[in-house]
Design a protein around this motif. Structure first.
Motif, short mmCIF file in Angstrom:
data_model
loop_
_atom_site.label_atom_id
_atom_site.label_comp_id
_atom_site.label_asym_id
_atom_site.label_seq_id
_atom_site.Cartn_x
_atom_site.Cartn_y
_atom_site.Cartn_z
N GLU A 195 56.12 65.57 68.15
CA GLU A 195 55.93 64.14 68.34
C GLU A 195 56.03 63.75 69.81
O GLU A 195 55.36 62.84 70.27
N ASP A 196 56.85 64.43 70.56
CA ASP A 196 57.08 64.07 71.96
C ASP A 196 57.26 65.33 72.78
O ASP A 196 57.82 66.32 72.31
N SER A 197 56.74 65.30 73.98
CA SER A 197 56.86 66.47 74.85
C SER A 197 57.68 66.08 76.07
O SER A 197 57.20 65.42 76.98
N LEU A 198 58.93 66.47 76.05
CA LEU A 198 59.82 66.22 77.18
C LEU A 198 60.06 67.52 77.93
O LEU A 198 60.11 68.61 77.33
N ARG A 199 60.22 67.41 79.21
CA ARG A 199 60.32 68.60 80.04
C ARG A 199 61.52 69.46 79.68
O ARG A 199 61.44 70.68 79.60
N GLU A 200 62.67 68.81 79.44
CA GLU A 200 63.89 69.57 79.15
C GLU A 200 63.94 70.08 77.72
O GLU A 200 64.68 71.01 77.42
N GLY A 201 63.21 69.45 76.81
CA GLY A 201 63.31 69.82 75.42
C GLY A 201 64.56 69.26 74.77
O GLY A 201 65.32 68.47 75.37
N GLY A 202 64.78 69.62 73.53
CA GLY A 202 65.94 69.13 72.79
C GLY A 202 67.09 70.11 72.82
O GLY A 202 66.89 71.33 72.70
N HIS A 203 68.29 69.60 72.98
CA HIS A 203 69.48 70.43 73.02
C HIS A 203 70.57 69.83 72.11
O HIS A 203 70.59 68.61 71.87
N VAL A 204 71.46 70.71 71.66
CA VAL A 204 72.50 70.32 70.71
C VAL A 204 73.84 70.83 71.21
O VAL A 204 73.94 71.96 71.72
N ARG A 205 74.84 69.98 71.07
CA ARG A 205 76.24 70.40 71.24
C ARG A 205 76.99 70.00 69.98
O ARG A 205 76.90 68.85 69.53
N LEU A 206 77.75 70.93 69.46
CA LEU A 206 78.53 70.69 68.24
C LEU A 206 80.00 70.91 68.54
O LEU A 206 80.37 71.71 69.41
N TYR A 415 87.30 64.45 64.40
CA TYR A 415 86.09 64.23 63.62
C TYR A 415 85.04 65.28 63.99
O TYR A 415 84.96 65.71 65.16
N PRO A 416 84.19 65.70 63.04
CA PRO A 416 83.00 66.47 63.44
C PRO A 416 82.16 65.63 64.41
O PRO A 416 81.81 64.50 64.12
N PHE A 417 81.88 66.19 65.56
CA PHE A 417 81.26 65.47 66.67
C PHE A 417 79.92 66.13 66.96
O PHE A 417 79.86 67.29 67.39
N ILE A 418 78.82 65.39 66.76
CA ILE A 418 77.47 65.90 66.94
C ILE A 418 76.85 65.20 68.14
O ILE A 418 76.78 63.97 68.17
N SER A 419 76.40 65.98 69.13
CA SER A 419 75.76 65.43 70.33
C SER A 419 74.35 65.99 70.43
O SER A 419 74.14 67.21 70.34
N LEU A 420 73.37 65.08 70.62
CA LEU A 420 71.96 65.44 70.67
C LEU A 420 71.36 64.98 71.98
O LEU A 420 71.63 63.86 72.44
N PHE A 421 70.53 65.85 72.55
CA PHE A 421 69.86 65.55 73.82
C PHE A 421 68.35 65.50 73.57
O PHE A 421 67.78 66.42 72.98
N ASN A 422 67.74 64.41 74.01
CA ASN A 422 66.31 64.17 73.82
C ASN A 422 65.98 64.15 72.33
O ASN A 422 66.65 63.46 71.57
N ASP A 423 64.98 64.91 71.91
CA ASP A 423 64.51 64.81 70.52
C ASP A 423 65.14 65.87 69.62
O ASP A 423 64.53 66.25 68.61
N ALA A 424 66.30 66.34 69.93
CA ALA A 424 66.98 67.32 69.08
C ALA A 424 67.37 66.67 67.75
O ALA A 424 67.58 65.45 67.66
N SER A 425 67.50 67.49 66.73
CA SER A 425 67.87 66.99 65.40
C SER A 425 68.61 68.08 64.64
O SER A 425 68.37 69.28 64.85
N VAL A 426 69.51 67.67 63.75
CA VAL A 426 70.31 68.60 62.96
C VAL A 426 70.46 68.06 61.55
O VAL A 426 70.17 66.90 61.27
N HIS A 427 70.93 68.95 60.67
CA HIS A 427 71.23 68.59 59.28
C HIS A 427 72.61 69.12 58.93
O HIS A 427 72.90 70.31 59.14
N LEU A 428 73.46 68.25 58.41
CA LEU A 428 74.84 68.61 58.09
C LEU A 428 74.92 69.14 56.66
O LEU A 428 74.24 68.64 55.75
#
Length: 681
Positions: A195-206, A415-428
């Motif tokens: 859907e979107d093209s970002l230079r850095e891409g999507g990143h996740v921190r859990l 708490y479970p802490f979910i951090s998303l960068f750009n268009d990253a996505s997760v499922h719990l």
């Protein structure tokens, strides 16, 4: 329909909500009123701190403040529906046909304030509102406790980012015990979505974070959270990454494990112990929804001081240090020790830790080892003298204001802490079924020791007939290889006992079970607050009754004192009148003394006046000039002429004739003769 795994609502709840109630409450949103600002200088509004102003991002794109203090009077709440499930949120797709949504008609947490769904209590309750749930009623991402820039799915288990690092917490804290959950990476590791093209891409921190951790930054930004990076596989806290595990990306399943010691019980002899349970929340109407507005726990200067890169921190128990340089050429996490660094302030409070606590991560079922140990305690630090002085401020002009809560309000924890960068996505996946189930004893795996086992009996399919007992082979129980370890147990009828099964004992719980426990804790807290509120009302009623009795007693005493003053004034007036009468009688002589002191109707024809009228008594001179009644002796012999002497019969009436007064007439003639002789002719 209630979602699977949800806990039942309290028995006092009566009604559920539907779409119709949502439409009704949307219509009740206050309209924007434009007023011309007056030139006269006005005092600042006393209710500025309650409710908090709505920000543009969490107000469905509006700029008006639709927050209003919810009336505490029972009469003000009778028109509102009694709900057991919150009406919000309203899901709005981010694009036509998209499975991702943004939420409206809900209070999203922001800097300094957080919100919890509230429900109106039925009549007869001392507290106006109670804690309620919101759909789906299960362990998931919190609708309120997340950045408004994150998109979600209706199940509350999938979450996606947009631009920059944004975070979200789940809807139940971990306060003690051992818990495990999984997070599947839908898009991360630097990958780009279609859907979107970002230079850095999507990143996740859990990771895991406390209430004080900011939602507008990644997990591990400060000492309030501990994270695991997808790009490098590093662990990070206090914004200091360190080598830990392997990187992960799209398609990987990350297991998150946390172990906390039993919660510390408060010291009953210490009223300032932060472990005491106390709430500081205000029920308000936010965009047509009843919610509790809560002042968020602030970050302490002691935790902020840990971010100082000029030297090593005083307490780094939860931040393992490393003096080695990273292989990729990065600088060490902490700068070199500086000789001229000022020592830490003496008024810094110590930072307690949770001894034995730990955090670990798994990647596709493989343990990455212990990431963090001895986490910082989630309880607030003890108040300073300055904070105590500020907390003594009370409400102004009847408006309740927010005050900082120095105690545990039941929502503190990790708490479970979910951090998303750009268009990253997760499922719990909070469980109980996991893609990569961990071992029953995770701590044993992390410590490299054998897991504890428990022996349980295995039930036989059906009773064995006694006639065939001799034909059964004597086999060792399941899980044993040495027949010598087998001791057959004979029953009364010589039947062998069921074989024992060696089964490792599970020491952790899936995160899905935490939600029901947390809601039960919240409702128990509500019941405690209701009892305290009723006791406070009874105390206030008793105090009001005592005050009313005192007021009546004071009124009675005032009336009695007034009656005594009136009687005393009358007595003094009578004495004064009596003394005045005695003084008048003394001036007129003794003959008039008795008359002045004891006047009677026959002695004086003039009326007498009461002393309190303060009118003068009739003048005593009037007694000598008053006419006499007809028939009295004085009247018969009075020599004074009367009106009858002017009549033709005056001689008869008065007895005044020339015969009776001849001498007087002779004198008159002599006087006339003398006057005539002196007159010239």
């Amino acid at each position: 329909m209630r979602a699977e795994g949800s806990s039942p609502p309290p028995p006092e709840t009566l009604l559920n909500t539907g779409a119709s109630s949502l439409v009704l409450n949307v219509a009740t949103i206050p309209a924007i009123v434009t007023t011309v600002p007056a030139r006269k200088r006005k005092r600042p509004a006393v209710a500025a701190s309650s409710p908090a102003p709505s920000d543009q991002a969490s107000n469905a794109g509006g700029t008006s403040n639709t927050t209003d203090l919810l009336g505490t009077s029972r009469a003000d709440l009778t028109s509102r529906p009694i709900l057991s499930i919150s009406r919000g949120p309203v899901f709005v797709p981010i694009s036509e046909g998209s499975e991702w949504f943004k939420t409206e008609m809900i209070g999203v947490n922001r800097v300094g304030f957080r919100y919890v769904p509230a429900g109106i209590n039925p009549p007869g309750y001392a507290t106006p509102c109670r804690t309620i749930e919101s759909n789906p009623t299960s362990f998931r991402i919190s609708w309120e406790d997340r950045s408004p820039f994150l998109k979600v799915k209706k199940d509350g288990l999938s979450i996606g980012g947009s631009k920059g690092f944004r975070s979200a917490r789940c809807n139940a804290p971990i306060r003690e015990g051992k818990w495990y959950m999984e997070v599947k990476i839908l898009n991360g590791g630097g990958d780009h979505s279609g859907e979107d093209s970002l230079r850095e891409g999507g990143h996740v921190r859990l990771g895991w974070g406390r209430r004080e951790a900011s939602l507008n930054g990644p997990v591990g930004l400060d000492g309030y959270s501990y994270g695991y990076r997808d790009k490098t596989g590093e662990k990070v806290t206090l914004s200091r990454p360190r080598p830990y595990g392997r990187p992960f990306g799209t398609g990987d399943v990350i297991g998150m494990y946390i172990s906390l010691p039993p919660r510390r019980q408060p010291n009953k002899k210490d009223p300032l112990d932060p472990a005491h349970l106390k709430r500081e929340r205000i029920p308000i109407d936010l965009k047509g929804q009843e919610v509790f507005e809560i002042l968020e726990y602030p970050q302490s200067k002691e935790m902020t001081a840990l971010m100082d890169y000029s030297g090593k921190t005083a307490n780094s128990a939860s931040v393992p240090s490393s003096s080695k340089k990273i292989a990729n050429g990065k600088l060490p996490e902490r700068g070199p020790t500086v000789a001229n660094v000022k020592p830490s302030a003496t008024n810094m409070r110590p930072l307690p830790v949770l001894s034995g606590s730990r955090i670990a991560f798994f990647v596709n079922g493989k343990s990455q080892g212990i990431a963090f140990e001895d986490l910082y305690d989630y309880l607030p630090l003890r108040q300073t003298d300055t904070q105590k002085a500020n907390s003594r401020k009370r409400t102004r002009e009847g408006v309740k204001e927010h005050r900082e809560n120095p105690f545990d309000d039941g929502t503190l924890g990790y708490y479970p802490f979910i951090s998303l960068f750009n268009d990253a996505s997760v499922h719990l996946n909070p469980g109980p079924d996991f893609d990569f189930p961990p071992p029953p004893d995770i701590d044993a795996l992390l410590d490299g020791r054998p897991a504890e086992i428990s022996i349980t009996s295995v039930d036989l399919p059906s009773p064995v007939p006694s006639a065939s007992l001799n034909d059964i082979d004597k086999k060792p129980p399941l899980g044993t290889s040495d027949p010598s370890h087998t001791a057959p147990i004979e029953t009364a009828n010589d039947a062998t006992a069921p074989p024992a099964e060696v089964k490792p004992q599970r020491t952790w719980l899936p995160a899905c079970e935490r939600y029901s426990q947390f809601m039960q804790e919240e409702w128990a807290f509500d019941a405690t607050e209701e009892e305290e509120a009723k006791a406070e009302l009874e105390k206030m009623a008793a105090a009001d009754k005592i005050e009313e009795d005192k007021r009546k007693q004071r009124e009675k005493k005032r009336q009695q004192a007034e009656a005594r003053r009136t009687a005393e004034n009358r007595r003094r007036a009578e004495e004064k009148a009596k003394k005045a009468a005695e003084a008048r009688a003394a001036r007129l002589g003794g003959s008039e003394l008795e008359l002045a002191i004891t006047p009677s109707a026959s002695a004086s024809p003039y009326p007498t006046f009461p002393p309190e009228r303060n009118q003068p008594s009739p003048s005593p001179l009037r007694h000598s000039t008053a006419f006499e009644l007809e028939g009295s002796i004085e009247y018969e012999n009075s020599p004074a002429p009367t009106y009858v002497s002017c009549d033709e019969r005056r001689g008869v009436q008065s007895g005044y004739t020339s015969e009776n007064h001849e001498n007087d007439m002779d004198v008159d003639h002599d006087i006339e003769a003398l006057i005539a002789s002196d007159t010239p002719s």
